[in-house]
Design a protein around this motif. Structure first.
Motif, short mmCIF file in Angstrom:
data_model
loop_
_atom_site.label_atom_id
_atom_site.label_comp_id
_atom_site.label_asym_id
_atom_site.label_seq_id
_atom_site.Cartn_x
_atom_site.Cartn_y
_atom_site.Cartn_z
N GLY A 49 0.78 -1.23 0.00
CA GLY A 49 0.00 0.00 0.00
C GLY A 49 0.82 1.28 0.00
N VAL A 50 2.12 1.17 -0.18
CA VAL A 50 2.98 2.36 -0.22
C VAL A 50 2.78 3.04 -1.57
N SER A 51 2.58 4.34 -1.54
CA SER A 51 2.34 5.10 -2.77
C SER A 51 3.60 5.13 -3.64
N LEU A 52 3.40 5.38 -4.92
CA LEU A 52 4.53 5.43 -5.85
C LEU A 52 5.49 6.57 -5.48
N ALA A 53 4.96 7.68 -4.99
CA ALA A 53 5.82 8.80 -4.58
C ALA A 53 6.74 8.38 -3.44
N LYS A 54 6.24 7.59 -2.53
CA LYS A 54 7.06 7.13 -1.40
C LYS A 54 8.02 6.03 -1.83
N ILE A 55 7.62 5.23 -2.79
CA ILE A 55 8.54 4.22 -3.32
C ILE A 55 9.70 4.91 -4.02
N GLU A 56 9.43 6.03 -4.65
CA GLU A 56 10.50 6.80 -5.30
C GLU A 56 11.54 7.24 -4.27
N VAL A 57 11.09 7.62 -3.08
CA VAL A 57 12.02 8.00 -1.99
C VAL A 57 12.90 6.80 -1.63
N VAL A 58 12.29 5.64 -1.49
CA VAL A 58 13.03 4.42 -1.15
C VAL A 58 14.02 4.07 -2.26
N LEU A 59 13.58 4.20 -3.50
CA LEU A 59 14.48 3.88 -4.62
C LEU A 59 15.67 4.84 -4.67
#
Length: 169
Positions: A49-59
């Motif tokens: 359920g993590v948003s794509l914007a937050k996944i971008e931070v992780v990436l």
């Protein structure tokens, strides 16, 4: 002793921050080929359920970690799913241990954890970036997954053994 020097980390941060979308895509492809489990653990956040914007931070944090590994000049072995699971369990146990302590004891335990960490500089960078990021987002439960994933990257890198025979001079 840290295997990722300050110079390697600094160069990695500068390199990743200067990258455009095509360069990040190329780095993602390289990451997928050499460390697919690290890459996959970041992508799996979407299923939580993590948003794509937050996944971008992780990436972006993973890209800095990976670029730091490359800048170190060491031949890093494959970080396996078992490594990811082991380090996640270890980190969660450490955090849970601290929850049961009084504030002074918790601070002491945190300092011991930080002082004993093999990759202090990488840990400091990722922690600092996560703290900055947390001040810019409206809190959600999924933020915990973002933080756990990023810390797991650092711990997997820190505790992955590299054969002394394989080290480059």
């Amino acid at each position: 002793m840290s295997r990722i020097s300050l110079a390697a980390l600094t160069d990695a941060i500068k390199t990743v921050r200067a990258m455009g979308m095509e360069q990040k895509e190329a780095l993602a492809n390289e990451l997928f080929l050499t460390q697919p489990n690290l890459f996959g653990s970041a992508l799996a956040l979407q299923r939580m359920g993590v948003s794509l914007a937050k996944i971008e931070v992780v990436l972006d944090l993973l890209f800095v970690c990976f670029q730091s590994m490359k800048q170190s000049g060491l031949p890093w072995p494959l970080i396996t799913e078992a490594d990811l699971d082991k380090q996640m369990g270890r980190y969660v146990a450490t955090v849970r241990f601290g929850e049961d302590l009084k504030p002074v004891q918790r601070q002491r335990a945190m300092m011991q954890y930080l002082e004993a960490h093999p990759e202090k500089l990488l840990l400091a960078h990722v922690t600092d970036e996560l703290n900055k990021w947390l001040t810019t987002v409206a809190p959600e439960t999924t933020d915990n997954y973002v933080m756990l994933a990023a810390m797991n990257f650092v711990n997997c890198i820190a505790f992955t053994p590299i054969s002394k025979l394989a080290k480059r001079t």
